[in-house]
Scaffold this motif. Structure first.
Motif, PDB file in Angstrom:
ATOM      1  N   PRO A 134       0.825  -1.202   0.000  1.00  0.00           N
ATOM      2  CA  PRO A 134       0.000   0.000   0.000  1.00  0.00           C
ATOM      3  C   PRO A 134       0.865   1.261   0.000  1.00  0.00           C
ATOM      4  CG  PRO A 134      -0.759  -1.541   1.671  1.00  0.00           C
ATOM      5  CD  PRO A 134       0.520  -2.071   1.132  1.00  0.00           C
ATOM      6  N   ALA A 135       0.377   2.293  -0.661  1.00  0.00           N
ATOM      7  CA  ALA A 135       1.158   3.525  -0.805  1.00  0.00           C
ATOM      8  C   ALA A 135       1.459   4.172   0.538  1.00  0.00           C
ATOM      9  CB  ALA A 135       0.420   4.497  -1.714  1.00  0.00           C
ATOM     10  N   LEU A 136       0.510   4.151   1.473  1.00  0.00           N
ATOM     11  CA  LEU A 136       0.764   4.769   2.776  1.00  0.00           C
ATOM     12  C   LEU A 136       1.862   4.041   3.542  1.00  0.00           C
ATOM     13  CD1 LEU A 136      -2.792   5.757   4.010  1.00  0.00           C
ATOM     14  CD2 LEU A 136      -0.902   7.279   3.449  1.00  0.00           C
ATOM     15  N   LEU A 137       1.879   2.726   3.461  1.00  0.00           N
ATOM     16  CA  LEU A 137       2.924   1.969   4.148  1.00  0.00           C
ATOM     17  C   LEU A 137       4.291   2.218   3.508  1.00  0.00           C
ATOM     18  CD1 LEU A 137       3.690  -0.059   6.317  1.00  0.00           C
ATOM     19  CD2 LEU A 137       3.114  -1.874   4.712  1.00  0.00           C
ATOM     20  N   LEU A 138       4.340   2.238   2.188  1.00  0.00           N
ATOM     21  CA  LEU A 138       5.601   2.525   1.504  1.00  0.00           C
ATOM     22  C   LEU A 138       6.060   3.949   1.801  1.00  0.00           C
ATOM     23  CD1 LEU A 138       7.728   1.301  -0.343  1.00  0.00           C
ATOM     24  CD2 LEU A 138       6.406   2.113  -2.291  1.00  0.00           C
ATOM     25  N   LYS A 139       5.121   4.879   1.903  1.00  0.00           N
ATOM     26  CA  LYS A 139       5.440   6.270   2.261  1.00  0.00           C
ATOM     27  C   LYS A 139       6.124   6.320   3.620  1.00  0.00           C
ATOM     28  CE  LYS A 139       3.052  10.433   3.801  1.00  0.00           C
ATOM     29  NZ  LYS A 139       3.763  10.464   5.052  1.00  0.00           N
ATOM     30  N   ASN A 141       7.762   3.855   5.079  1.00  0.00           N
ATOM     31  CA  ASN A 141       9.036   3.125   5.041  1.00  0.00           C
ATOM     32  C   ASN A 141      10.165   3.923   4.396  1.00  0.00           C
ATOM     33  OD1 ASN A 141       7.849   0.971   6.292  1.00  0.00           O
ATOM     34  ND2 ASN A 141       7.598  -0.220   4.431  1.00  0.00           N
ATOM     35  N   VAL A 142       9.856   4.701   3.373  1.00  0.00           N
ATOM     36  CA  VAL A 142      10.921   5.402   2.644  1.00  0.00           C
ATOM     37  C   VAL A 142      10.980   6.889   2.956  1.00  0.00           C
ATOM     38  CG1 VAL A 142      10.959   3.718   0.783  1.00  0.00           C
ATOM     39  CG2 VAL A 142       9.500   5.711   0.578  1.00  0.00           C
ATOM     40  N   ASN A 143      10.044   7.390   3.755  1.00  0.00           N
ATOM     41  CA  ASN A 143      10.071   8.768   4.231  1.00  0.00           C
ATOM     42  C   ASN A 143      10.052   9.792   3.086  1.00  0.00           C
ATOM     43  OD1 ASN A 143      10.018  10.736   6.177  1.00  0.00           O
ATOM     44  ND2 ASN A 143      12.248  10.810   6.401  1.00  0.00           N
ATOM     45  N   VAL A 144       9.069   9.644   2.199  1.00  0.00           N
ATOM     46  CA  VAL A 144       8.823  10.618   1.129  1.00  0.00           C
ATOM     47  C   VAL A 144       7.338  10.954   1.141  1.00  0.00           C
ATOM     48  CG1 VAL A 144      10.740   9.898  -0.346  1.00  0.00           C
ATOM     49  CG2 VAL A 144       8.544   8.793  -0.599  1.00  0.00           C
ATOM     50  N   THR A 145       6.925  11.863   0.287  1.00  0.00           N
ATOM     51  CA  THR A 145       5.522  12.267   0.269  1.00  0.00           C
ATOM     52  C   THR A 145       4.656  11.191  -0.374  1.00  0.00           C
ATOM     53  OG1 THR A 145       5.682  13.360  -1.881  1.00  0.00           O
ATOM     54  CG2 THR A 145       6.188  14.692   0.081  1.00  0.00           C
ATOM     55  N   TYR A 146       3.378  11.272  -0.092  1.00  0.00           N
ATOM     56  CA  TYR A 146       2.424  10.314  -0.649  1.00  0.00           C
ATOM     57  C   TYR A 146       2.388  10.419  -2.176  1.00  0.00           C
ATOM     58  CZ  TYR A 146      -1.883   7.850  -1.678  1.00  0.00           C
ATOM     59  OH  TYR A 146      -2.803   6.983  -2.197  1.00  0.00           O
ATOM     60  N   ASN A 147       2.441  11.640  -2.712  1.00  0.00           N
ATOM     61  CA  ASN A 147       2.388  11.818  -4.168  1.00  0.00           C
ATOM     62  C   ASN A 147       3.579  11.150  -4.849  1.00  0.00           C
ATOM     63  OD1 ASN A 147       0.025  13.215  -3.987  1.00  0.00           O
ATOM     64  ND2 ASN A 147       0.977  15.236  -4.119  1.00  0.00           N
ATOM     65  N   THR A 148       4.753  11.225  -4.229  1.00  0.00           N
ATOM     66  CA  THR A 148       5.938  10.577  -4.793  1.00  0.00           C
ATOM     67  C   THR A 148       5.752   9.076  -4.850  1.00  0.00           C
ATOM     68  OG1 THR A 148       7.324  12.344  -3.917  1.00  0.00           O
ATOM     69  CG2 THR A 148       8.424  10.289  -4.502  1.00  0.00           C
ATOM     70  N   VAL A 149       5.268   8.490  -3.772  1.00  0.00           N
ATOM     71  CA  VAL A 149       5.058   7.036  -3.718  1.00  0.00           C
ATOM     72  C   VAL A 149       3.962   6.612  -4.683  1.00  0.00           C
ATOM     73  CG1 VAL A 149       4.312   5.139  -2.231  1.00  0.00           C
ATOM     74  CG2 VAL A 149       5.934   6.813  -1.389  1.00  0.00           C
ATOM     75  N   PHE A 150       2.882   7.382  -4.752  1.00  0.00           N
ATOM     76  CA  PHE A 150       1.785   7.049  -5.651  1.00  0.00           C
ATOM     77  C   PHE A 150       2.262   7.064  -7.110  1.00  0.00           C
ATOM     78  CE2 PHE A 150      -1.833   8.179  -8.327  1.00  0.00           C
ATOM     79  CZ  PHE A 150      -2.731   7.191  -7.974  1.00  0.00           C
ATOM     80  N   THR A 151       3.022   8.084  -7.481  1.00  0.00           N
ATOM     81  CA  THR A 151       3.556   8.174  -8.845  1.00  0.00           C
ATOM     82  C   THR A 151       4.496   7.010  -9.126  1.00  0.00           C
ATOM     83  OG1 THR A 151       3.376  10.570  -8.759  1.00  0.00           O
ATOM     84  CG2 THR A 151       4.813   9.653 -10.449  1.00  0.00           C
ATOM     85  N   PHE A 152       5.328   6.673  -8.155  1.00  0.00           N
ATOM     86  CA  PHE A 152       6.256   5.556  -8.305  1.00  0.00           C
ATOM     87  C   PHE A 152       5.494   4.247  -8.543  1.00  0.00           C
ATOM     88  CE2 PHE A 152       8.356   1.993  -6.154  1.00  0.00           C
ATOM     89  CZ  PHE A 152       9.486   1.894  -6.933  1.00  0.00           C
ATOM     90  N   GLN A 153       4.468   3.998  -7.759  1.00  0.00           N
ATOM     91  CA  GLN A 153       3.702   2.764  -7.922  1.00  0.00           C
ATOM     92  C   GLN A 153       2.976   2.730  -9.269  1.00  0.00           C
ATOM     93  OE1 GLN A 153       1.271   2.466  -4.381  1.00  0.00           O
ATOM     94  NE2 GLN A 153       2.843   1.277  -3.340  1.00  0.00           N
ATOM     95  N   GLN A 154       2.491   3.865  -9.709  1.00  0.00           N
ATOM     96  CA  GLN A 154       1.842   3.903 -11.014  1.00  0.00           C
ATOM     97  C   GLN A 154       2.847   3.611 -12.128  1.00  0.00           C
ATOM     98  OE1 GLN A 154      -1.263   3.549  -9.734  1.00  0.00           O
ATOM     99  NE2 GLN A 154      -1.826   4.469 -11.661  1.00  0.00           N
TER     100      GLN A 154
END
Length: 166
Positions: A134-139, A141-154
């Motif tokens: 999930p994006a919130l959990l990855l956010k 773990n890696v200490n970045v913004t939600y938008n960064t993680v969401f874009t990465f997963q996409q």
């Protein structure tokens, strides 16, 4: 008045041997499945990946994408052969068409802003869970913004759809 079915007219309970063997046959493992179940993948720790230098990350990605440094393929013209490695730019110059390219050229991670070891570690975390992390959990773990993680997963999902090769 009930009619008793004629045994000659009812289908046989036993399946033909060819259909039965096809159902019980084991699937062949793909190359990516063999890597995921191999010792190298299972023993890779996130703290090890975060300690890698950029050159070690490039070596890892060359191994994953091209197989070896001798089989680097130009994404522009498709030539495979001796390309000129430019260590200061961390790019190759194609011997065939003369264009330059990096390890992420013509991939979803082209024009990236993040470090390679961050991308590798996040990909490892995302791919090692059953349905993707999930994006919130990855956010967290890696200490970045939600938008960064969401874009990465996409981008990872786009890569899965864009290229069907393992």
């Amino acid at each position: 008045m009930s009619t008793v079915p004629n045994p000659a007219q009812t289908p046989s309970q036993a399946e033909p041997a060819t259909e039965k063997s096809a159902k019980n046959r084991r699937r062949n493992q793909s190359a990516s499945n063999q890597w995921h179940m191999g010792r190298e993948s299972v023993d890779t720790e996130l703290k090890t990946i975060y300690r890698w230098t950029e050159r070690e990350c490039i070596d890892f990605l060359v191994q994953v994408r091209f197989g070896s440094w001798e089989t680097v393929c130009c994404p522009h013209c498709g030539s495979v052969g001796k390309h000129y490695w430019r260590p200061l730019q961390k790019r190759w110059k194609c011997a065939g068409c003369g264009s330059t390219f990096s390890i992420t050229s013509k991939t979803v991670f082209a024009n990236r802003k993040r470090a390679l070891n961050d991308l590798i570690a996040e990909t490892l975390q995302w791919s090692n869970t059953a349905a993707g992390q999930p994006a919130l959990l990855l956010k967290r773990n890696v200490n970045v913004t939600y938008n960064t993680v969401f874009t990465f997963q996409q981008k990872l999902r786009e890569a899965l759809v864009r290229d069907r090769r393992p």
